[in-house]
Design a protein around this motif. Sequence first.
Motif, PDB file in Angstrom:
ATOM      1  N   LYS A 164       0.841  -1.200   0.000  1.00 16.80           N
ATOM      2  CA  LYS A 164       0.000   0.000   0.000  1.00 16.80           C
ATOM      3  C   LYS A 164       0.875   1.249   0.000  1.00 16.80           C
ATOM      4  O   LYS A 164       2.016   1.232   0.467  1.00 16.80           O
ATOM      5  CB  LYS A 164      -0.886   0.031   1.244  1.00 16.80           C
ATOM      6  N   GLU A 213       1.366   4.920   1.640  1.00 17.03           N
ATOM      7  CA  GLU A 213       0.995   5.602   2.876  1.00 17.03           C
ATOM      8  C   GLU A 213       1.279   7.108   2.739  1.00 17.03           C
ATOM      9  O   GLU A 213       2.039   7.510   1.854  1.00 17.03           O
ATOM     10  CB  GLU A 213       1.742   4.999   4.070  1.00 17.03           C
ATOM     11  N   SER A 249      -4.891   0.886  -3.571  1.00 15.47           N
ATOM     12  CA  SER A 249      -3.486   1.024  -3.166  1.00 15.47           C
ATOM     13  C   SER A 249      -3.263   2.044  -2.051  1.00 15.47           C
ATOM     14  O   SER A 249      -2.163   2.089  -1.497  1.00 15.47           O
ATOM     15  CB  SER A 249      -2.631   1.414  -4.372  1.00 15.47           C
ATOM     16  N   GLY A 254      -3.395   3.383   1.574  1.00 10.17           N
ATOM     17  CA  GLY A 254      -3.607   2.870   2.930  1.00 10.17           C
ATOM     18  C   GLY A 254      -4.750   3.520   3.694  1.00 10.17           C
ATOM     19  O   GLY A 254      -5.655   2.837   4.164  1.00 10.17           O
ATOM     20  N   CYS A 272      -8.131   2.525   2.342  1.00 12.73           N
ATOM     21  CA  CYS A 272      -8.420   1.111   2.643  1.00 12.73           C
ATOM     22  C   CYS A 272      -8.862   0.949   4.091  1.00 12.73           C
ATOM     23  O   CYS A 272      -9.820   0.231   4.379  1.00 12.73           O
ATOM     24  CB  CYS A 272      -7.188   0.237   2.408  1.00 12.73           C
ATOM     25  N   ARG A 273      -8.152   1.610   4.999  1.00 12.84           N
ATOM     26  CA  ARG A 273      -8.516   1.484   6.423  1.00 12.84           C
ATOM     27  C   ARG A 273      -9.933   2.018   6.663  1.00 12.84           C
ATOM     28  O   ARG A 273     -10.724   1.400   7.374  1.00 12.84           O
ATOM     29  CB  ARG A 273      -7.513   2.243   7.307  1.00 12.84           C
ATOM     30  N   ARG A 282       2.046  -2.115   5.612  1.00 12.23           N
ATOM     31  CA  ARG A 282       1.354  -0.994   4.980  1.00 12.23           C
ATOM     32  C   ARG A 282      -0.125  -1.327   4.798  1.00 12.23           C
ATOM     33  O   ARG A 282      -0.455  -2.451   4.447  1.00 12.23           O
ATOM     34  CB  ARG A 282       1.990  -0.694   3.628  1.00 12.23           C
ATOM     35  N   GLY A 283      -0.985  -0.344   5.057  1.00 10.65           N
ATOM     36  CA  GLY A 283      -2.421  -0.568   4.910  1.00 10.65           C
ATOM     37  C   GLY A 283      -3.078  -1.070   6.187  1.00 10.65           C
ATOM     38  O   GLY A 283      -4.286  -0.999   6.334  1.00 10.65           O
TER      39      GLY A 283
END
Lengths: 330, 221
Positions: A38, A40, A162, A164, A167-168, B139-140
């Motif tokens: 991912k 960030e 992609s 972060g 996605c969270r 990551r993520g």
Amino acid sequence: MYGSASTHDLPTTATTGLENEDPILLAEFEARIARGEKIEPGDWMPALYRKQLTRMIEQHAHSEIIGSLPEGTWITRAPGFRRKMAQMAKVQDEVGHAQLLYSAAETLGKTREQMLIDLINGKSKYSNVFNYPTPTWADSNVISWLIDAGAIVNQLANAKGSYGPYCRALDRICAEEAFHLKYGHDAVVHMATGTPIQRAMMQAALNRWWPAIMTFFGPSDKMSVHTEILMRWKVKMASNDECRNQFLDMYVPKIWEIGLTLPDEKLAKNEETGRWEFTEPDWEDFKRVINGDGPCNAERIAVRRAAEENGAWVRRALLTPKTQYVRPLA
Amino acid sequence: MIQSFDPRMNRLGLPDAPVTAATKTALDQFGTYEVFHQKKDGAPYVYVGPVHAPEADVAFLFAKEQFSRRFACTGMWVVPTAAITVTDYVGDQESAYDFLPLLPKSVAPAPGNADDTAGEAAAYAAGEEDYDIFHLKKRGKAHQHVGKVRASSPAAALQVAKAVFGEQRPVVNVWTTRSADVLRSDEEDRDIWSTTPEKKYRDAISYKVQDRIEKFKAENK
């Protein structure tokens, strides 16, 4: 969850600006995405990636907050105390989703103040379906079930993207969705299997909403401008038509099984291709509405603006000399 | 005036078209705080997301509403975003500790020894403080609390953390904050977290829609 990932103004290859990016950093960035890592907030990223993601997450946030209006309007008139409580809980979830998404967009550099200004000045878009009214309780049920269902198709795809922070936020949002979907389905089934009047009311609402639902995933792939780069960067995870087909696959049978019909004679699954066939939505009308000329555009924006302005003095009163804004970390 | 299906909107008397463009002053949406929660007793605190708030107490209220409304937890921390020091992000197979800037020898700390009570008292007297350390493993995913160290600055705290937690791998990113900057929920108040059991209407499981569908199908064969 209400978001639809239809970014309506994707770049053409001529305007990507990629030729101005440092080729080494760009190669590293693309390699990171290609190996499934991912991105960030502290990472280097191309300006186009930042711009498109900001626009997409911001639009999604606006869709949550504007989308809570046509359902929110039914809280006081929902039939029965339990449904009032449930409708309120759902609307609160949606507003919470907006909070998560605004924060995710902020990690890319745009302030929340600027996003809210762009929304109420009509500069930013939100999901076009919310420019239509909910004249009956059944209309609200159609949103709770089918608009949420459509959004889930989108968001489950985007949660594998992609970036972060997005996605969270989507992971949290999707986790709350089980309730919304069941709640909406239950409400629709209750009406559809109820008295003849309830049934007719649900069928009428479905007829009103179906054309808008068919545009929910955005214009047909054959009309969409270049999305290759955004797919490669995992900003856009599935094409509009793929999402639409998946939605029809999952929900048309569920609509039909409770004896409701859909107002499109051409709607049928081609078993050979596995694709649904349907009357092409009126994309000219879609464009007209998204550009401001729909039945509820002015009301949605005016209500949002009134809420912002009427609450401003409370927010000012709460500020302390120590209050400090720093871009959220993740 | 805007005409709505919602009588409450009509009572607002909103104009059809705004006369002026909307504006906002700085800090209209407040400052930012980062929120961590503990899923169950004994579990580490994990990052759940930011909130906007004018001060820490309000941040805690907003965080409780935003992050514990649906998912039960046993504790919550809020930290001003500005109080957190962030390392560079590294790859999923690397350690951020390998990329820390080197400190001059004079400020580089000796790793704290928890058993050394006399040394500890002297260190605090000399201006050292506790720092909380959070790791991002992939990551993520979300940052997770790994423990505390004693140091005289965030940079020094990261060096101590490297000595204490540096064996762990991978560590994509490290956050550190003075422990004094963390507002923590009180153990005595833990009944504030048990808000959900009576709210069954918010659970998917309380909607028995399939029964009704089957009944409908049976009656309409």
